[in-house]
Design a protein around this motif. Structure first.
Motif, short mmCIF file in Angstrom:
data_model
loop_
_atom_site.label_atom_id
_atom_site.label_comp_id
_atom_site.label_asym_id
_atom_site.label_seq_id
_atom_site.Cartn_x
_atom_site.Cartn_y
_atom_site.Cartn_z
N VAL A 83 56.43 41.88 -40.63
CA VAL A 83 55.93 42.02 -42.01
C VAL A 83 57.09 41.97 -42.99
O VAL A 83 57.03 41.27 -44.00
CB VAL A 83 55.11 43.33 -42.16
CG1 VAL A 83 54.81 43.61 -43.63
CG2 VAL A 83 53.83 43.26 -41.35
N VAL A 84 58.16 42.70 -42.70
CA VAL A 84 59.33 42.69 -43.59
C VAL A 84 59.94 41.30 -43.66
O VAL A 84 60.26 40.80 -44.74
CB VAL A 84 60.39 43.73 -43.14
CG1 VAL A 84 61.64 43.63 -43.99
CG2 VAL A 84 59.83 45.14 -43.18
N ALA A 85 60.10 40.66 -42.51
CA ALA A 85 60.74 39.35 -42.46
C ALA A 85 60.00 38.32 -43.33
O ALA A 85 60.63 37.53 -44.03
CB ALA A 85 60.83 38.86 -41.02
N TYR A 86 58.68 38.34 -43.28
CA TYR A 86 57.90 37.33 -44.00
C TYR A 86 57.58 37.71 -45.45
O TYR A 86 57.30 36.83 -46.25
CB TYR A 86 56.61 37.02 -43.25
CG TYR A 86 56.86 36.10 -42.07
CD1 TYR A 86 56.95 34.73 -42.23
CD2 TYR A 86 57.01 36.62 -40.79
CE1 TYR A 86 57.19 33.89 -41.15
CE2 TYR A 86 57.24 35.79 -39.70
CZ TYR A 86 57.32 34.43 -39.90
OH TYR A 86 57.56 33.59 -38.82
N LEU A 87 57.58 38.99 -45.79
CA LEU A 87 57.17 39.41 -47.13
C LEU A 87 58.28 40.09 -47.93
O LEU A 87 58.00 40.63 -49.00
CB LEU A 87 55.96 40.35 -47.03
CG LEU A 87 54.71 39.77 -46.37
CD1 LEU A 87 53.62 40.83 -46.28
CD2 LEU A 87 54.21 38.55 -47.14
N ASP A 150 56.75 28.93 -39.05
CA ASP A 150 55.71 28.89 -40.05
C ASP A 150 54.50 29.68 -39.55
O ASP A 150 54.10 29.56 -38.40
CB ASP A 150 55.32 27.42 -40.29
CG ASP A 150 54.36 27.27 -41.46
OD1 ASP A 150 54.19 28.24 -42.22
OD2 ASP A 150 53.80 26.18 -41.61
N LEU A 151 53.92 30.49 -40.43
CA LEU A 151 52.76 31.30 -40.05
C LEU A 151 51.45 30.53 -40.12
O LEU A 151 50.46 30.91 -39.50
CB LEU A 151 52.65 32.52 -40.96
CG LEU A 151 53.63 33.65 -40.72
CD1 LEU A 151 53.39 34.76 -41.73
CD2 LEU A 151 53.52 34.19 -39.32
N ALA A 152 51.42 29.45 -40.88
CA ALA A 152 50.16 28.73 -41.13
C ALA A 152 49.39 28.38 -39.85
O ALA A 152 48.17 28.56 -39.81
CB ALA A 152 50.43 27.48 -41.96
#
Length: 196
Positions: A83-87, A150-152
């Motif tokens: 969560v921290v890494a992506y946001l 990529d999370l998509a």
């Protein structure tokens, strides 16, 4: 002897030679180690250069050096770290909202392990926000956050998500429904509520 990656500039300053020469030498060394199949490699990551155990030898080296003393991150810590890494930068409250649980203990663990660090305050709420560290990049073998996957491809299809949200928002209709009021007159939970 360094315990963190060293930049080309730092190495050039220590050696007293131009950075271009150091960059060329590092790239040639990395290529030489790859071609000759050494048990280690020279990687450029987290803004610097560092020797790294080759992946196929990592398990053996880890067992020999750490002898079972390596403390792994829990599932909760890994989820919070993602969560921290992506946001990032992100506050504890937002981490908790995304994960649906309190993350205070996990955040303390990640800070203690130097995987995340404080990154100032949120300009709106004043809450402390966190970001990942160079240690995080080193442990994942990344040069920058741009290399995160990529999370998509892992997200649900938009139409499927819309359909699911539509089902959750649907209000059951009965013959006594007053559509203008949006309430069921027989609903005991609305009988005693004060009207504004």
């Amino acid at each position: 002897m360094a315990d963190e990656p060293l930049s080309t500039l730092t190495l050039a300053q220590v050696l007293g030679v131009p950075t271009e020469l150091v960059q060329q030498a590092l790239e040639e060394l990395a290529d030489f180690y790859d071609r000759t199949g050494r048990g280690f490699e020279l990687r450029h990551l987290a803004g610097g250069w560092r020797y790294w155990t080759r992946e196929e030898h990592a398990d053996v080296i880890t067992r020999a050096v750490l002898q079972g003393q390596q403390a792994r991150l829990s599932q909760a810590a890994l989820e919070t770290l993602a969560v921290v890494a992506y946001l990032q930068p992100i506050s504890r409250a937002r981490m908790s909202a995304v994960r649906g649980v309190n993350v205070d203990g996990v955040v303390r663990t990640l800070v203690a392990r130097e995987m995340i660090e404080e990154a100032g305050q949120d300009p709106v709420t004043g809450a402390t926000v966190f970001r990942t560290t160079d240690t995080f990049l080193q442990r994942l073998g990344l040069q920058s956050l741009d290399q995160l996957p990529d999370l998509a491809p892992h997200l649900p299809d938009a139409s499927a998500l819309e359909a699911e949200l539509g089902q959750l928002a649907a209000v059951p209709r009965t013959s006594g429904t007053d559509p203008a009021a949006g309430q069921l007159p027989d609903d005991p939970t609305t009988e005693n509520q004060e009207q504004p």
